[in-house]
Write a protein that holds these residues in place. Structure first.
Motif, PDB file in Angstrom:
ATOM      1  N   TYR A  45      -2.090  13.182 -16.171  1.00 28.24           N
ATOM      2  CA  TYR A  45      -0.809  13.324 -15.470  1.00 28.24           C
ATOM      3  C   TYR A  45       0.222  14.054 -16.332  1.00 28.24           C
ATOM      4  CZ  TYR A  45      -2.760   9.547 -12.585  1.00 28.24           C
ATOM      5  OH  TYR A  45      -3.561   8.774 -11.795  1.00 28.24           O
ATOM      6  N   ALA A  46       0.273  13.722 -17.634  1.00 30.22           N
ATOM      7  CA  ALA A  46       1.276  14.325 -18.511  1.00 30.22           C
ATOM      8  C   ALA A  46       1.078  15.829 -18.650  1.00 30.22           C
ATOM      9  CB  ALA A  46       1.229  13.662 -19.890  1.00 30.22           C
ATOM     10  N   ARG A  47      -0.137  16.306 -18.447  1.00 28.29           N
ATOM     11  CA  ARG A  47      -0.429  17.742 -18.470  1.00 28.29           C
ATOM     12  C   ARG A  47      -0.294  18.366 -17.077  1.00 28.29           C
ATOM     13  NH1 ARG A  47      -3.709  19.519 -22.743  1.00 28.29           N
ATOM     14  NH2 ARG A  47      -4.923  20.830 -21.332  1.00 28.29           N
ATOM     15  N   GLN A  48       0.220  17.560 -16.132  1.00 28.42           N
ATOM     16  CA  GLN A  48       0.405  17.968 -14.735  1.00 28.42           C
ATOM     17  C   GLN A  48      -0.917  18.396 -14.094  1.00 28.42           C
ATOM     18  OE1 GLN A  48       3.905  20.531 -14.271  1.00 28.42           O
ATOM     19  NE2 GLN A  48       4.829  19.588 -16.095  1.00 28.42           N
ATOM     20  N   ASP A  49      -1.984  17.735 -14.548  1.00 33.09           N
ATOM     21  CA  ASP A  49      -3.309  17.913 -13.949  1.00 33.09           C
ATOM     22  C   ASP A  49      -3.617  16.662 -13.143  1.00 33.09           C
ATOM     23  OD1 ASP A  49      -5.940  18.228 -13.242  1.00 33.09           O
ATOM     24  OD2 ASP A  49      -6.744  18.143 -15.278  1.00 33.09           O
ATOM     25  N   LEU A  50      -3.361  16.742 -11.852  1.00 34.49           N
ATOM     26  CA  LEU A  50      -3.631  15.595 -10.987  1.00 34.49           C
ATOM     27  C   LEU A  50      -4.922  15.771 -10.204  1.00 34.49           C
ATOM     28  CD1 LEU A  50      -0.485  15.506 -11.582  1.00 34.49           C
ATOM     29  CD2 LEU A  50      -0.323  14.150  -9.514  1.00 34.49           C
ATOM     30  N   ARG A  51      -5.478  16.969 -10.236  1.00 31.65           N
ATOM     31  CA  ARG A  51      -6.674  17.224  -9.434  1.00 31.65           C
ATOM     32  C   ARG A  51      -7.914  16.547 -10.011  1.00 31.65           C
ATOM     33  NH1 ARG A  51      -3.327  21.446  -8.754  1.00 31.65           N
ATOM     34  NH2 ARG A  51      -3.107  22.290  -6.643  1.00 31.65           N
ATOM     35  N   THR A  52      -8.025  16.537 -11.335  1.00 33.07           N
ATOM     36  CA  THR A  52      -9.199  15.898 -11.946  1.00 33.07           C
ATOM     37  C   THR A  52      -9.273  14.409 -11.631  1.00 33.07           C
ATOM     38  OG1 THR A  52      -9.216  17.545 -13.731  1.00 33.07           O
ATOM     39  CG2 THR A  52     -10.413  15.478 -14.115  1.00 33.07           C
ATOM     40  N   PRO A  53      -8.177  13.643 -11.795  1.00 31.68           N
ATOM     41  CA  PRO A  53      -8.250  12.236 -11.390  1.00 31.68           C
ATOM     42  C   PRO A  53      -8.556  12.046  -9.910  1.00 31.68           C
ATOM     43  CG  PRO A  53      -6.350  12.589 -12.822  1.00 31.68           C
ATOM     44  CD  PRO A  53      -6.913  13.941 -12.507  1.00 31.68           C
ATOM     45  N   LEU A  86       0.835  -1.195   0.000  1.00 35.82           N
ATOM     46  CA  LEU A  86       0.000   0.000   0.000  1.00 35.82           C
ATOM     47  C   LEU A  86       0.877   1.255   0.000  1.00 35.82           C
ATOM     48  CD1 LEU A  86      -3.105   0.616   2.235  1.00 35.82           C
ATOM     49  CD2 LEU A  86      -1.315   2.331   2.126  1.00 35.82           C
ATOM     50  N   LEU A  87       1.870   1.286   0.883  1.00 33.94           N
ATOM     51  CA  LEU A  87       2.760   2.442   0.954  1.00 33.94           C
ATOM     52  C   LEU A  87       3.629   2.548  -0.293  1.00 33.94           C
ATOM     53  CD1 LEU A  87       3.794   2.296   4.706  1.00 33.94           C
ATOM     54  CD2 LEU A  87       2.246   3.904   3.617  1.00 33.94           C
ATOM     55  N   ARG A  88       3.985   1.399  -0.889  1.00 34.96           N
ATOM     56  CA  ARG A  88       4.740   1.434  -2.142  1.00 34.96           C
ATOM     57  C   ARG A  88       3.952   2.175  -3.216  1.00 34.96           C
ATOM     58  NH1 ARG A  88       4.266  -3.783  -5.144  1.00 34.96           N
ATOM     59  NH2 ARG A  88       2.649  -2.592  -6.196  1.00 34.96           N
ATOM     60  N   ARG A  89       2.660   1.857  -3.310  1.00 37.39           N
ATOM     61  CA  ARG A  89       1.838   2.532  -4.317  1.00 37.39           C
ATOM     62  C   ARG A  89       1.670   4.012  -3.988  1.00 37.39           C
ATOM     63  NH1 ARG A  89      -1.437  -2.314  -3.360  1.00 37.39           N
ATOM     64  NH2 ARG A  89      -1.016  -3.815  -5.020  1.00 37.39           N
ATOM     65  N   LEU A  90       1.625   4.322  -2.699  1.00 32.86           N
ATOM     66  CA  LEU A  90       1.427   5.702  -2.281  1.00 32.86           C
ATOM     67  C   LEU A  90       2.665   6.545  -2.535  1.00 32.86           C
ATOM     68  CD1 LEU A  90      -0.467   7.723  -0.861  1.00 32.86           C
ATOM     69  CD2 LEU A  90       0.517   6.976   1.300  1.00 32.86           C
ATOM     70  N   PHE A  91       3.830   6.064  -2.049  1.00 38.61           N
ATOM     71  CA  PHE A  91       5.054   6.850  -2.131  1.00 38.61           C
ATOM     72  C   PHE A  91       5.791   6.671  -3.450  1.00 38.61           C
ATOM     73  CE2 PHE A  91       4.774   6.777   2.562  1.00 38.61           C
ATOM     74  CZ  PHE A  91       4.922   8.126   2.800  1.00 38.61           C
ATOM     75  N   ALA A  92       5.639   5.517  -4.071  1.00 34.63           N
ATOM     76  CA  ALA A  92       6.505   5.195  -5.187  1.00 34.63           C
ATOM     77  C   ALA A  92       5.768   5.149  -6.508  1.00 34.63           C
ATOM     78  CB  ALA A  92       7.200   3.857  -4.911  1.00 34.63           C
ATOM     79  N   ALA A 103       3.842  12.528 -10.148  1.00 33.99           N
ATOM     80  CA  ALA A 103       4.329  13.899  -9.994  1.00 33.99           C
ATOM     81  C   ALA A 103       5.711  14.084 -10.600  1.00 33.99           C
ATOM     82  CB  ALA A 103       4.356  14.271  -8.506  1.00 33.99           C
ATOM     83  N   PHE A 104       6.578  13.076 -10.465  1.00 36.19           N
ATOM     84  CA  PHE A 104       7.987  13.229 -10.815  1.00 36.19           C
ATOM     85  C   PHE A 104       8.255  13.076 -12.305  1.00 36.19           C
ATOM     86  CE2 PHE A 104      12.236  11.003 -11.090  1.00 36.19           C
ATOM     87  CZ  PHE A 104      13.011  12.145 -10.898  1.00 36.19           C
ATOM     88  N   VAL A 128       7.744  19.233  -7.704  1.00 33.53           N
ATOM     89  CA  VAL A 128       7.384  17.825  -7.535  1.00 33.53           C
ATOM     90  C   VAL A 128       6.532  17.648  -6.286  1.00 33.53           C
ATOM     91  CG1 VAL A 128       8.265  15.505  -7.093  1.00 33.53           C
ATOM     92  CG2 VAL A 128       9.377  16.945  -8.808  1.00 33.53           C
ATOM     93  N   LEU A 129       6.957  18.289  -5.187  1.00 29.18           N
ATOM     94  CA  LEU A 129       6.208  18.163  -3.933  1.00 29.18           C
ATOM     95  C   LEU A 129       4.820  18.787  -4.049  1.00 29.18           C
ATOM     96  CD1 LEU A 129       9.047  18.958  -1.373  1.00 29.18           C
ATOM     97  CD2 LEU A 129       8.046  16.729  -1.895  1.00 29.18           C
ATOM     98  N   LYS A 130       4.737  19.907  -4.777  1.00 26.06           N
ATOM     99  CA  LYS A 130       3.437  20.535  -4.976  1.00 26.06           C
ATOM    100  C   LYS A 130       2.510  19.623  -5.768  1.00 26.06           C
ATOM    101  CE  LYS A 130       1.281  24.761  -6.790  1.00 26.06           C
ATOM    102  NZ  LYS A 130       1.519  26.061  -7.475  1.00 26.06           N
ATOM    103  N   GLN A 131       3.059  18.982  -6.794  1.00 27.91           N
ATOM    104  CA  GLN A 131       2.255  18.049  -7.584  1.00 27.91           C
ATOM    105  C   GLN A 131       1.898  16.798  -6.787  1.00 27.91           C
ATOM    106  OE1 GLN A 131       0.991  19.873 -10.069  1.00 27.91           O
ATOM    107  NE2 GLN A 131       1.366  18.228 -11.545  1.00 27.91           N
ATOM    108  N   MET A 132       2.773  16.432  -5.856  1.00 30.99           N
ATOM    109  CA  MET A 132       2.508  15.230  -5.068  1.00 30.99           C
ATOM    110  C   MET A 132       1.323  15.404  -4.128  1.00 30.99           C
ATOM    111  SD  MET A 132       5.983  13.246  -3.957  1.00 30.99           S
ATOM    112  CE  MET A 132       4.991  12.004  -3.120  1.00 30.99           C
TER     113      MET A 132
END
Length: 514
Positions: free
Chosen positions: A379-387, A50-56, A63-64, A233-237
């Motif tokens: 994700y490629a458009r750095q839009d993570l809020r919609t998903p 679970l944490l692997r999917r979350l952090f990695a 984000a990265f 990256v952190l902001k996108q995360m």
């Protein structure tokens, strides 16, 4: 680069991973069956996963990778290497803290995710012990995900695709060498997880050195925090973590439901899910891995037509292969489970129960794979809020279905809720891409759809007729089951492929160069 050829390479290596994983699961089923001990292991293993999917593989990669692709295309090599070093430094220190906390808080974590285990002290104690052994795996595998993101951005897809094989080899060697006797210790599997994490990270290092992008982890965190790219990256995360957390919260809630079901339920779901990972890994994960870097480049260069064409290609490939895989899993659920796992302590009841879960999971297979194509479109458009917003809706829908299905369908109801939730997720992502003008279907979808429908009918009928005449639960038929199943699957593939050829499909129609 030919994307179809790249997909075939990545899918082939993923198939190798899944085959080695199948050998791992065959040994696990034979040695440990579906028991109190395996329930404890699978539950404990789900937490570092679970944490692997979350952090990695989840929030961090989403984000990265797009920002790293932007740096690679627009900035100097030194700036790109500096971003990698700073991100690796932050990630490594955060993971160290999380790992230490997880080992100390193992009893609390097991109680939270599996309160039903508290009524069975041996099961609870075993789960706690296994979690403490395995928790450091999250640190190693998260750094593996960092390395994989870098290598994929440099179009070195083969090394990250092969890396999961090493975890399976760690399991296989550990069970063959150490799990001996009539009552082998389940802790062998826990140590295999930790050893696999070390092997996977070590395997990535030479490939990173070859491209000159081996991360350098520093002691001083201040310089890393000051990097503008790291802050991006952190902001996108932020929204990425929220989005992935929604999916993981759903899994945790499912574990809570499972902990109150009868002994064996968690194991039945696990073995069914393992077979689902063949098509989701070979197709869904492979497509997402390939598409995200190229979509990120197209977006950074403002090549909108290329962006649209990449998404269209991914959706057609997904439909071409995911739909027949779903039909095959539903029709052949019992033959597959019986052939793979009906040995040793894995009895006929375990086969029937696992097959029910597999059929339920298979309903959502097209949705699971389409999500891997559609989500990178955001994700490629750095839009993570919609998903994220879509994931919240899917979470509510999935848990409502859990409540509705668990009574009449038991463990299979939980699998069905996950499958239907994936279909809802894919539908909402597709709708979002269309409404925002990000994706417009290219001509030819009508003819494509009816030809696929005809081929699916031919496939389903062939598999059902071929499989229904054999007794898959008969004792002593292990190798005969393998031979018959191989013939049934080969016949189904031939019928599906020939039908598509007769209807005008050609492999060259799906080639795409970037």
């Amino acid at each position: 680069m030919n994307l179809l050829k790249t997909l075939a390479t990545v899918s082939g290596l993923t198939l190798l991973s899944r085959i080695s994983g199948l050998v791992r699961d065959l040994l696990t089923a034979r040695l440990f069956g579906a028991s109190l001990m395996t329930d404890a292991f699978f539950l404990a293993f789900s937490l570092p996963n679970l944490l692997r999917r979350l952090f990695a593989e989840g929030a961090f990669s989403q984000a990265f990778v797009p920002i790293l692709g932007e740096y690679k295309g627009r900035k100097s090599e030194d700036e790109t290497r500096s971003l990698i070093d700073d991100v690796a430094t932050i990630l490594a220190w955060v993971l160290l803290a999380v790992t230490a906390l997880g080992v100390l808080a193992a009893p609390v974590l097991i109680w939270i995710v599996a309160p039903g285990f508290s009524a069975d002290p041996p099961k609870f104690a075993t789960a706690v012990s296994l979690l403490r052994i395995m928790f450091p795996y999250i640190g190693f595998i998260s750094l593996v995900a960092l390395a994989g993101g870098i290598l994929n951005t440099w179009a070195r897809f083969s090394v990250p695709a092969f890396t999961p094989v090493l975890l399976n080899l760690s399991f296989i060697v550990s069970m063959v060498v150490f799990a001996r006797g009539d009552d082998p210790s389940i802790e062998v599997l826990g140590w295999a997880v930790l050893g696999g994490g070390v092997l996977q990270l070590a395997f990535q290092v030479p490939a990173l050195m070859k491209i000159g992008m081996l991360p350098r982890i520093r002691v001083d965190l201040r310089a890393a925090w000051a990097d503008a790219g790291v802050r991006r990256v952190l902001k996108q995360m932020g929204p990425a973590v929220l989005g992935v957390s929604v999916a993981q919260v759903s899994l945790v809630i499912n574990r809570v439901f499972q902990s109150f079901l009868g002994t064996g339920s968690i194991s039945w779901l696990f073995y069914a899910d393992r077979l689902m990972e063949f098509p989701t890994g070979m197709l869904g994960v492979a497509l997402g891995t390939i598409l995200l870097p190229y979509l990120s480049r197209a977006n950074a260069a403002e090549r909108h037509d290329d962006y649209n064409a990449l998404l269209d290609w991914g959706l057609r490939i997904a439909c071409l292969l995911a739909l027949p895989a779903a039909v095959a899993l539903m029709v052949l659920a019992l033959p597959l489970i019986a052939t793979m796992f009906h040995h040793g302590r894995f009895g006929a009841e375990d086969v029937v129960m696992s097959a029910g879960a597999l059929r339920a999971y298979a309903v959502g297979l097209p949705g699971l794979i389409l999500v891997k194509v559609l989500a990178p479109g955001f994700y490629a458009r750095q839009d993570l809020r919609t998903p994220v917003r879509i994931a919240l809706l899917v979470l509510l829908a999935t848990q409502a279905m859990n409540v509705a299905f668990i009574g009449p369908l038991k463990h299979a109801g939980l699998a069905l809720a996950i499958g239907l939730g994936a279909c809802i997720n894919a539908s909402l992502l597709f709708r979002g891409l269309r409404r925002r003008g990000i994706y417009t279907p290219l001509p030819g979808w009508g003819g494509f759809a009816w030809r696929i429908a005809v081929a699916l009918v031919m496939l389903g009928g062939t598999l059902w007729l071929a499989a229904s005449s054999f007794d898959w639960l008969a004792d002593g038929h292990a190798w005969l089951r393998v031979a018959v199943l191989a013939g049934v699957v080969s016949g189904g593939i031939a019928v599906y492929g020939l039908t598509l050829l007769v209807l005008g499909f050609r492999p060259k129609d799906f080639k795409r160069r970037v």
